[in-house]
Structure formats: C-alpha cells, structure tokens
Design a protein around this motif. Structure first.
Motif, PDB file in Angstrom:
ATOM      1  N   GLY A  81      24.086 -85.197  -1.976  1.00 15.87           N
ATOM      2  CA  GLY A  81      22.645 -85.352  -2.129  1.00 15.87           C
ATOM      3  C   GLY A  81      21.941 -84.018  -2.273  1.00 15.87           C
ATOM      4  O   GLY A  81      22.429 -82.979  -1.839  1.00 15.87           O
ATOM      5  N   GLY A  82      20.762 -84.052  -2.866  1.00 10.55           N
ATOM      6  CA  GLY A  82      19.955 -82.854  -3.014  1.00 10.55           C
ATOM      7  C   GLY A  82      20.486 -81.911  -4.074  1.00 10.55           C
ATOM      8  O   GLY A  82      21.572 -82.087  -4.618  1.00 10.55           O
ATOM      9  N   ASN A  83      19.706 -80.903  -4.386  1.00  8.45           N
ATOM     10  CA  ASN A  83      20.136 -79.864  -5.315  1.00  8.45           C
ATOM     11  C   ASN A  83      19.367 -78.582  -5.041  1.00  8.45           C
ATOM     12  O   ASN A  83      18.291 -78.595  -4.443  1.00  8.45           O
ATOM     13  CB  ASN A  83      19.980 -80.304  -6.780  1.00  8.45           C
ATOM     14  CG  ASN A  83      18.792 -81.196  -6.987  1.00  8.45           C
ATOM     15  OD1 ASN A  83      17.654 -80.754  -6.866  1.00  8.45           O
ATOM     16  ND2 ASN A  83      19.039 -82.466  -7.286  1.00  8.45           N
ATOM     17  N   THR A  84      19.944 -77.478  -5.440  1.00  5.43           N
ATOM     18  CA  THR A  84      19.392 -76.145  -5.205  1.00  5.43           C
ATOM     19  C   THR A  84      19.416 -75.375  -6.510  1.00  5.43           C
ATOM     20  O   THR A  84      20.163 -75.726  -7.445  1.00  5.43           O
ATOM     21  CB  THR A  84      20.229 -75.394  -4.160  1.00  5.43           C
ATOM     22  OG1 THR A  84      21.608 -75.446  -4.558  1.00  5.43           O
ATOM     23  CG2 THR A  84      20.096 -76.031  -2.789  1.00  5.43           C
ATOM     24  N   SER A  85      18.628 -74.323  -6.573  1.00  2.71           N
ATOM     25  CA  SER A  85      18.586 -73.553  -7.824  1.00  2.71           C
ATOM     26  C   SER A  85      18.145 -72.124  -7.572  1.00  2.71           C
ATOM     27  O   SER A  85      17.607 -71.794  -6.508  1.00  2.71           O
ATOM     28  CB  SER A  85      17.626 -74.207  -8.826  1.00  2.71           C
ATOM     29  OG  SER A  85      16.283 -74.076  -8.392  1.00  2.71           O
ATOM     30  N   CYS A  86      18.384 -71.292  -8.567  1.00  6.90           N
ATOM     31  CA  CYS A  86      17.783 -69.953  -8.615  1.00  6.90           C
ATOM     32  C   CYS A  86      17.559 -69.587 -10.071  1.00  6.90           C
ATOM     33  O   CYS A  86      18.148 -70.189 -10.980  1.00  6.90           O
ATOM     34  CB  CYS A  86      18.672 -68.916  -7.921  1.00  6.90           C
ATOM     35  SG  CYS A  86      20.149 -68.429  -8.828  1.00  6.90           S
TER      36      CYS A  86
ATOM     37  N   GLY B 165      24.670 -79.076 -10.743  1.00  8.51           N
ATOM     38  CA  GLY B 165      24.844 -80.050 -11.804  1.00  8.51           C
ATOM     39  C   GLY B 165      24.977 -81.470 -11.280  1.00  8.51           C
ATOM     40  O   GLY B 165      24.953 -81.740 -10.086  1.00  8.51           O
ATOM     41  N   SER B 166      25.150 -82.379 -12.194  1.00  9.87           N
ATOM     42  CA  SER B 166      25.221 -83.800 -11.866  1.00  9.87           C
ATOM     43  C   SER B 166      26.464 -84.118 -11.034  1.00  9.87           C
ATOM     44  O   SER B 166      27.573 -83.692 -11.369  1.00  9.87           O
ATOM     45  CB  SER B 166      25.248 -84.628 -13.154  1.00  9.87           C
ATOM     46  OG  SER B 166      25.365 -85.994 -12.879  1.00  9.87           O
ATOM     47  N   GLY B 167      26.256 -84.849  -9.935  1.00  8.70           N
ATOM     48  CA  GLY B 167      27.372 -85.380  -9.163  1.00  8.70           C
ATOM     49  C   GLY B 167      28.014 -84.444  -8.172  1.00  8.70           C
ATOM     50  O   GLY B 167      28.978 -84.815  -7.505  1.00  8.70           O
ATOM     51  N   GLY B 168      27.541 -83.221  -8.023  1.00  7.71           N
ATOM     52  CA  GLY B 168      28.163 -82.266  -7.119  1.00  7.71           C
ATOM     53  C   GLY B 168      27.705 -82.439  -5.681  1.00  7.71           C
ATOM     54  O   GLY B 168      26.796 -83.209  -5.382  1.00  7.71           O
ATOM     55  N   ASP B 169      28.339 -81.698  -4.784  1.00  2.48           N
ATOM     56  CA  ASP B 169      28.002 -81.735  -3.357  1.00  2.48           C
ATOM     57  C   ASP B 169      27.680 -80.319  -2.908  1.00  2.48           C
ATOM     58  O   ASP B 169      28.451 -79.383  -3.170  1.00  2.48           O
ATOM     59  CB  ASP B 169      29.183 -82.291  -2.560  1.00  2.48           C
ATOM     60  CG  ASP B 169      28.958 -82.171  -1.060  1.00  2.48           C
ATOM     61  OD1 ASP B 169      27.923 -82.661  -0.599  1.00  2.48           O
ATOM     62  OD2 ASP B 169      29.813 -81.579  -0.372  1.00  2.48           O
ATOM     63  N   LEU B 170      26.551 -80.146  -2.223  1.00  6.10           N
ATOM     64  CA  LEU B 170      26.131 -78.807  -1.815  1.00  6.10           C
ATOM     65  C   LEU B 170      27.145 -78.142  -0.890  1.00  6.10           C
ATOM     66  O   LEU B 170      27.386 -76.935  -0.979  1.00  6.10           O
ATOM     67  CB  LEU B 170      24.768 -78.875  -1.125  1.00  6.10           C
ATOM     68  CG  LEU B 170      23.570 -79.206  -2.011  1.00  6.10           C
ATOM     69  CD1 LEU B 170      22.295 -79.275  -1.171  1.00  6.10           C
ATOM     70  CD2 LEU B 170      23.402 -78.171  -3.121  1.00  6.10           C
TER      71      LEU B 170
END
Length: 705
Positions: free
Chosen positions: A48-53, A73-78
C-alpha cells in the motif's frame, strides 16, 4: 548508530550513518525512506501507499538537464522496494498531459499515456497515483494509509476534525477515486492553501512532503503520531469502544479447537467457484471487534480505504453460529452454514447488478473473503496463503479505522457505488489479467510425512516448486527445522510450515492435521513417505524389528490417511493420497522378510483405500521406488550393509549393482521419485486411482501384471 526520538505510536528508524552513506543520491534516499516506512505496519499496509522524489538528470539524448519524477511503480511494496520497483518519468512531459485530458469520463486513457513520459527505460509500470506525485510541487512526497489517519478520514466529521486538530496545516480533500483528475485536484488544493504540511484524502489516506528525504520522513511520522495520540485520548471517552462487549471470547485453546474443526468446512464452502487457501487469526483486535455490541452495525458498512476494500471485498460474512457449538458432525455444520453462504452470494450478486456499468467486467467469485466467527476469530480465504494473510491484515486495519472513527465521531464506509467502481475498475481488471498463470499445484495444500530429508524432502520441494503450500512432518526435530529453514528461504514463509510428528501416535497425528488446517485452511494432498528399513533374514529378524516396520510403514500410513480423509471430506473438494511403497512390495528378495511384508501391505491397503474413497473423489495411488541411494535416509541404520551382504558385494558397489540390474541401467535419484509423485497429482491424471507407478529403472520382476 541508530537515533531514536520520543514517539509513542510510530517508530523512528532513521539511521544517520546509513543515510549519510548514500551521499547526495536522492533516489537511494527515497528507497531507504520507503523501506523504513514499509517496515512499520502502523504507517502503511503491505503493497500500500507510494513515495516519490524529484531529481535533475541529464537527458540521455540531448544531455541537457531535465526534471525527473521517481515514484513507486504499480504493484510494489514499500518495505521491500528497490530501484527496479520505481518508475522514472520526465516531469515536464507528465505536466504536458494536462492539455490532453478530456475529463473524468476519459480518466483511464491517461494511464497509457504515462508510458510516453518514461525517462528510465528500466522503469516499473507507472501506477495510477503517478499524477498525484507529479502535480504536487515538492521534492519528496509520501502517500500512506495509516490507520490513525484513515480513522479521521472515514469519520463523519473528518473534515472539521482535521481542521481543528492540525490547526489548518493539513488540508482536506473529499473522496475521489485515484487518478489524473485527483492529481489536478491536489494541485489546486495546494495553490489555494499555501504553507500547509500535508493533505488528508477523505476515506483514503495521507499525503506529506519535505525538501529532503529526512524532512519528509519526519513530517510523515509527526503527522501520524499526532493523529494517533488524538485517537488514544478519545478511546472510551464518550462511550465504550465498539459499544462495549456483547460476549466473551472463548479461552485460547478452545478458540483454536473450534477454528480447527470448522476451517475445512469453511474452505470447502468458499471454494464453490475456485479452490481457496485459508488463514486464521484470533488477534486481540479482532476479538474486541467481533465480540462487541457494534459488530452488527459496523460490519455491514464495509471498509473505507480503497487499499483495504480491494483485498477484503464489500463486507465480511458474520457467522450466525454459537461459539460453543458442537462442530463434531461436519456434515451437520455444513448444512447449517450453507444457507448463510448462499445468502452472502445472493447479496454479492445483487450488489453487482445494482452497481454495474455497461462495460463492467463479469462478476467475480461471489464468496466472502473475510469470515468472522464471534467468540472465536477471523478466517480469510484467497488464491494463496500470502493473499489470504494480507487480506486478514487489511481487515485488521479496517477494524482499527472503525475503532478510531467511532471514538471521535461516527464511522462511514465507502459508498456502495464508489466501492464497486474501485473493485470493478477496468484498470484493476487489466492488472488481474496480467497476473502470471498459476502453477499446477497452486491453491493446494500438501501434507508430507518423512519430509526432513531424502525422498520426503525431494517430494516436498517439488510440490512447493509447483505452487503447493507444504506442511513438512518428521519425528527428527533438528533435521525438520533445518529442512523448514532451507525450503522457507527458497519458497517463502507463506509456502512452508513444519510440525514434528511420530506417525505411530494417533493424538500427535490429530494435532498435526489440525495444525495444517489452521495454517492453510485444510489439506488436498497427503504423501505417506515416513519410513525406515531393516534388512535381515527370517531367523535374524526380531519381533521388535517386525513390529517397528509394521507400525511405521503400515499402521502409520493407515492412521495418517484415516485422519486426513476426515479433513478431505469436510472440504468436499476431492483430494490425493500418494503412498510411497517400494519395488519390494512386488518382488521377493533375500533377507527382506519384515520390510517386504510391510511394503506389500502398504500397496494393498492403497488399493483398498482407492476403492473405498472413489465416491469422495479422493484418489489413492502408489509410487514404488527402488535403490534410491543418493540422499536417501533408507540407507541409514545398517540397511546398506545388510543389502550388500545379501548380494555378496560391498556397500560402495551397491549403486552400480542396482543400476546394472535394471533394463535402463540407470541410477534412481530422490528427484525421480518426486517427479513421479507430481505426475500423479499435477493435473494430467485426474481420473487415475488405484494405480502403481514404478520408478526403479525397470526391474522386470516388479512389472505390474
């Protein structure tokens, strides 16, 4: 050295030394920050969730500096994110898509256009949340689904609570399905609220940001900590949590006993369309909810956060069954529950019909994912163990959200039509269609005796390779632990379980079968491989030798099969029993009186079981190995010496001796036996039962005739 700060509801994990080792590599710092956030389930859920820079990079064609967005990206895990899980996109090109946007009706077409903005050709497929990060003017951004924040986001007075609690430093954005339009709405909200530290999305989650990876991390922690403390202050303040207890949970041992008796029945009912793997938990948070006065009010409302909903379905099935009910008669229990499942399926079908659009995908499996048994615990069923376990975790998140929202206001689930639009979103359907083809034994549970080494281990590993969940059993505790560790490393914690078992002890067998059922929902494949060998002449064989072989090989096979059939019949899904016998079941050889007799008994018992269990669609077949020397445990305890003596050769000469006496002149390996087992259960021989498959290189005297 790990630095800690004074947080009560989140974990500060930032290690300055580790962070400094990345220097000015903002992407490495993004991954580091993401892994820390994903390590704390209070902050976000699995996948769940997503992060960016955002960074400045040299364009690979022109060499000029360009702004690049790096986002999960789609479907990944933090928690496990690596650079390969990021999408790297030209920021300017993402902004240029605004001129092509035709409105909400054409929202989904924008996702394909993200691919035209890719900077890093090794990128993961961009997710639907990409514009939410692209259009926010901050260098580092976190988008998470913390229970404490969603409790506020799902509260009836959530917007007002947000304003008062955060003093205007967090803006409120009403619920809207993720996508391009929501990205534009977030951009507009920022422009209208300069100087804010974050956003709460109604029913959804949290956005926070910072100029550096560390600033962003601290902002995220402090925001969630503040919300968590607020909830804690209000629990029980105005009313008891969940309206107080309606009933008490059974004691731990009784809960597990009841769960063990019913889980295979539930699995069978949940598998009316597709076979499912199960998970059970009696977590304290679950018990508080399912035993409460508010269960009847809150459970039908469903979950609010889309991440929760996609994994838990519109609502759970709450069993109308006394916690102390007598579950001994599985058929009677099944009849009691059948109507409840039919009602749930009918409800789900009517929900689909009410909400579907002209282009909606066909209705999916109408069975529940989450099943609540007041007084006992929660069951979840899905295509594999990981998905079932994660569904359980997500529903616990939903419980936390309901608990918090009810403490500060009134919980509101996602409106039914909005929930449907998420569940049957064409983009979600496309994601499902891209899933890799399931393996031959996916959705099945195997129970293997004698699995700590040799033939048993080879069989267990083959079944795991082919997609099965595998329960390893053996009486050698140390060897079993080693095997479990090694196979878990290869196939994952959601694939392998182990339990120490002496196959001559009925009570131990009962506990082991119950353990398998509670671990994975039931059993589908039984492999009777536990054994030993004693090579002596008639006069040298002692009564103790004879009894030991009969008890382990014959009685053990009988007891395991007898108790496993009880589970198979509860499920009503058929099943497979594979008995590992021997060439010696068919061939009369020297100095083999007790072993050969026991193997012959195993073989004929298999025929008898096949005849009896056919109406239950339970197939019983036999694999007959011979002379499996390399890696086999059968050669321990003097067996090799005994056989060599019988043939007038040395132990070192045995492999060549056995190979030369076969028509193929081949040595037999443990994996050859494992492959034979798979042949019988892998799907190609589903109408075969009562058969014997010799894996001996071709010994004419053992040809079945």
């Amino acid at each position: 050295m790990l630095v800690t700060t004074d947080y009560n509801y989140v974990s500060y994990l930032w290690d300055v030394g580790v962070a400094n080792s990345f220097g000015n590599d903002e992407v490495a710092l993004l991954i580091y920050r993401s892994n820390l956030l994903g390590a704390d389930l209070r902050l976000t859920n699995y996948a769940g969730g997503n992060t960016s820079c955002k960074t400045v990079e040299a364009d690979r064609l022109t060499g000029r500096d360009v702004d690049v967005l790096w986002v999960k990206g789609s479907g990944g895990d933090l928690g496990t994110l690596k650079k390969s899980g990021l999408a790297g996109l030209y920021l300017e090109k993402l902004h240029s898509l605004k001129s092509l946007y035709r409105g909400l009706e054409f929202e989904d077409e924008m996702v394909q256009l993200f691919n035209h903005c890719i900077y890093d050709l090794d990128s993961k497929a961009p997710s639907i949340d990409t514009p939410l990060h692209a259009f926010l003017p901050y260098k580092h951004i976190d988008h998470l689904h913390p229970d404490a924040i969603i409790a506020i986001a799902a509260a009836k007075d959530g917007e007002q609570i947000t304003k008062e609690l955060f003093g205007g430093k967090l803006a409120w954005v009403k619920w809207q399905k993720p996508g391009f339009d929501l990205g534009l709405l977030l951009e507009k909200t920022i422009q209208e609220n300069p100087g804010i530290n974050g956003l709460i999305l109604g029913s959804h989650g949290l956005f926070t940001w910072g100029d550096t990876a560390y600033d962003c991390y601290l902002n995220t922690l402090e925001t969630i900590e503040k919300a968590s403390a607020y909830l804690q202050e209000n629990f029980g303040k105005n009313r008891e949590v969940f309206g107080g207890a309606h009933m008490e949970a059974l004691p731990k041992e009784q809960r597990e006993s009841q769960a063990g008796k019913i889980i295979a029945v539930l699995r069978g009912l949940c598998s009316s369309r597709n076979r499912m793997i199960g998970h059970f938990t009696d977590d304290a948070r679950v018990l508080e909810f399912i035993n409460s006065n508010d269960l009847a009010k809150l459970a039908p409302l469903g979950t609010s956060c889309p991440d929760h909903f996609l994994r838990t379905k519109i609502k759970p099935l709450v069993l109308q069954l006394e916690a102390t009910a007598d579950l001994t008669d599985a058929e009677e229990v099944r009849q009691q529950l059948e109507k409840q499942f039919e009602d749930y399926r009918a409800y789900y079908a009517s929900y689909y019909d009410r909400c579907k659009h002209d282009n909606s995908p066909a209705i999916r499996d109408a069975n529940p994912v989450v099943i609540l048994y007041p007084g006992v615990g929660m069951f979840t069923f899905a295509k594999d163990k990981q998905t079932a376990r994660v569904s359980s975790e997500f529903y616990i998140n939903a419980i936390n959200v309901m608990r918090g929202a009810e403490a500060i206001s009134e919980y509101q689930g996602l409106p039914e039509q909005e929930a449907f639009n998420i569940e049957y979103w064409l983009l979600e359907e496309a994601k499902l269609q891209r899933m890799p083809k399931e393996k031959a034994l996916s959705r099945k549970v195997a129970f293997v005796t004698g699995a700590s080494g040799g033939i048993g281990r080879a069989i267990a590993e083959k079944l795991a390779q082919e997609g099965a969940c595998v329960v390893l059993t053996d009486m050698n505790e140390a060897a079993l632990a080693t095997t479990k560790s090694e196979l878990t490393r290869l196939y994952g914690k959601d694939t392998i379980e182990a339990v120490v078992l002496d196959v001559t002890k009925p009570e131990a067998i009962s506990k082991a079968i119950a353990f398998a059922s509670l671990s994975f929902g039931g059993v589908d494949i039984i492999v009777n491989c536990a054994g030993l060998s004693i090579s002596k002449s008639l006069t040298e064989t002692t009564e103790a030798d004879y009894d030991l072989l009969q008890n382990v090989l014959v009685k053990g096979q009988f007891l395991i099969s007898q108790q496993a059939v009880g589970v198979l019949r509860k499920q009503k899904l058929g099943g497979d029993i594979i008995n590992i016998a021997s060439k010696n079941a068919l061939v009369s050889g020297p100095n083999n009186i007790a072993y050969g007799t026991a193997k012959a008994a195993q073989l004929h018992m298999s025929r008898l079981m096949a005849a009896e269990l056919g109406p239950d669609k339970i197939r019983v077949n036999v694999v007959n190995p011979d002379a499996v020397i390399q890696g086999s445990k059968i050669w321990e305890n003097g067996w090799a010496e005994g056989r060599a003596k019988s043939y007038g050769i040395t132990v070192d000469q045995l492999p060549a001796f056995y190979a030369k006496r076969t028509v193929l002149n081949e040595e037999i390996l443990t994996e050859d036996i494992a492959n034979a087992v798979f042949v019988l259960i892998g799907g190609s021989m589903n109408k075969s039962t009562g058969n014997v498959l010799n894996v001996d290189g071709g010994v004419p005297a053992a040809f079945v005739r």
